[in-house]
Design a protein around this motif. Structure first.
Motif, PDB file in Angstrom:
ATOM      1  N   MET A   1       0.856  -1.192   0.000  1.00 23.55           N
ATOM      2  CA  MET A   1       0.000   0.000   0.000  1.00 23.55           C
ATOM      3  C   MET A   1       0.888   1.237   0.000  1.00 23.55           C
ATOM      4  N   SER A   2       0.672   2.126  -0.935  1.00 27.66           N
ATOM      5  CA  SER A   2       1.479   3.335  -1.026  1.00 27.66           C
ATOM      6  C   SER A   2       0.720   4.523  -0.443  1.00 27.66           C
ATOM      7  N   THR A   3       1.473   5.441   0.055  1.00 24.60           N
ATOM      8  CA  THR A   3       0.873   6.678   0.575  1.00 24.60           C
ATOM      9  C   THR A   3       1.400   7.840  -0.225  1.00 24.60           C
ATOM     10  N   GLN A   4       0.603   8.865  -0.301  1.00 20.75           N
ATOM     11  CA  GLN A   4       0.978  10.057  -1.061  1.00 20.75           C
ATOM     12  C   GLN A   4       1.259  11.209  -0.113  1.00 20.75           C
ATOM     13  N   ILE A   5       2.359  11.855  -0.339  1.00 20.48           N
ATOM     14  CA  ILE A   5       2.706  13.019   0.482  1.00 20.48           C
ATOM     15  C   ILE A   5       1.708  14.135   0.211  1.00 20.48           C
ATOM     16  N   PRO A   6       1.161  14.748   1.271  1.00 16.38           N
ATOM     17  CA  PRO A   6       0.213  15.842   1.055  1.00 16.38           C
ATOM     18  C   PRO A   6       0.844  16.979   0.267  1.00 16.38           C
ATOM     19  N   ALA A   7       0.020  17.688  -0.480  1.00 16.36           N
ATOM     20  CA  ALA A   7       0.500  18.849  -1.234  1.00 16.36           C
ATOM     21  C   ALA A   7       0.959  19.940  -0.267  1.00 16.36           C
ATOM     22  N   PRO A   8       1.928  20.744  -0.660  1.00 19.94           N
ATOM     23  CA  PRO A   8       2.391  21.829   0.217  1.00 19.94           C
ATOM     24  C   PRO A   8       1.254  22.777   0.578  1.00 19.94           C
ATOM     25  N   VAL A   9       1.227  23.201   1.823  1.00 20.45           N
ATOM     26  CA  VAL A   9       0.240  24.187   2.270  1.00 20.45           C
ATOM     27  C   VAL A   9       0.666  25.555   1.740  1.00 20.45           C
ATOM     28  N   PRO A  10      -0.225  26.303   1.101  1.00 19.56           N
ATOM     29  CA  PRO A  10       0.137  27.633   0.606  1.00 19.56           C
ATOM     30  C   PRO A  10       0.689  28.516   1.728  1.00 19.56           C
TER      31      PRO A  10
END
Length: 263
Positions: A1-10
């Protein structure tokens, strides 16, 4: 199972404290009094109090030549917003239930009068500050933190005893000049700022620099940072806004652990 790094917070959504801007003098007065009471408690925690010595003053935003100060004889760690005293430049109490320390207040008032750009003045008889003052020396550029004071503090190279006359306060104001800090020989440290937070932070930082300098000298021969690097470092770290930002962790600590001082 892979996880995705959250997008940078503005960046514009990240919290970052900055000094508030007030349009109502009453709001600004309340703000300055809260910061003053909090700084006094912080100084008490840090052990800067010695008997009845130890004071921070804050200029009133509306009443000319009037300043808020801690009550005479009250432990710094017990001061609340409601305990603060408003005194005019002559040391006469205009609001509050307590006396002010005339010897200390005279000095503060003269510094405030000489420097209308200032909001706050801090002076305490801290341990390492007094030790450095006893040597009659300035802070040397031996650490990054010390560079904040490089060519931005002075030494009053005389001791005239405890005095309540305006002349002594004026001598101190002249020695301070346009700098943010002054070492009073055989006496202690004095710092100023365009906010209570800045003046308080500069005092804490100067006391720590004195401690490091004394320890380094006791251990050997400190290596000085060269003038170009010292000046460049001061330009990045020596402003009142930087001091205000640095102080915010202490403000958060005192407000979360002792919120009763805001009453």
């Amino acid at each position: 199972m892979s996880t995705q790094i959250p997008a940078p917070v503005p960046t514009d959504q990240l919290l970052f404290a900055m000094p508030p801007v007030h349009t109502d003098p009453a709001d600004e007065r309340r703000y300055r009094k809260e910061r003053l009471a909090g700084a006094l408690r912080t100084f008490g925690r840090l052990g800067y109090e010695d008997g009845v010595s130890g004071h921070i003053t804050a200029r009133d935003p509306e009443f000319e030549d009037c300043y808020w100060v801690n009550p005479f004889g009250m432990p710094l760690r017990h001061v609340t917003v409601g305990d603060l005293v408003l005194a005019d430049g002559d040391g006469q109490v205009r609001e509050g239930r307590h006396h002010v320390n005339q010897a200390a207040f005279t000095v503060h008032a003269e510094v405030h009068r000489a420097r209308p750009d200032l909001v706050a003045v801090a002076h305490c008889h801290s341990t390492y500050g007094r030790a450095l003052a006893a040597l009659g020396e300035l802070i040397e550029p031996i650490t990054q933190e010390a560079c904040a004071f490089y060519e931005d503090h002075a030494l009053l190279d005389e001791y005239t005893g405890v005095s309540v006359d305006a002349g002594e306060g004026k001598r101190i104001a002249v020695a301070l000049g346009a700098f943010k800090a002054l070492i009073l020989r055989n006496h202690g440290l004095l710092t100023v700022g365009d906010s209570v937070d800045a003046a308080a932070w500069w005092f804490i930082a100067l006391e720590r620099c004195a401690e490091v300098q004394l320890a380094a000298r006791a251990a050997g021969r400190p290596v000085l940072i060269d003038r170009r690097q010292a000046v460049e470092t001061r330009e990045k770290t020596g402003g009142d806004l930087v001091a205000w930002i640095n102080y915010q962790s202490l403000w958060q600590d005192i407000t979360r652990s002792e919120p009763e001082f805001l009453a």
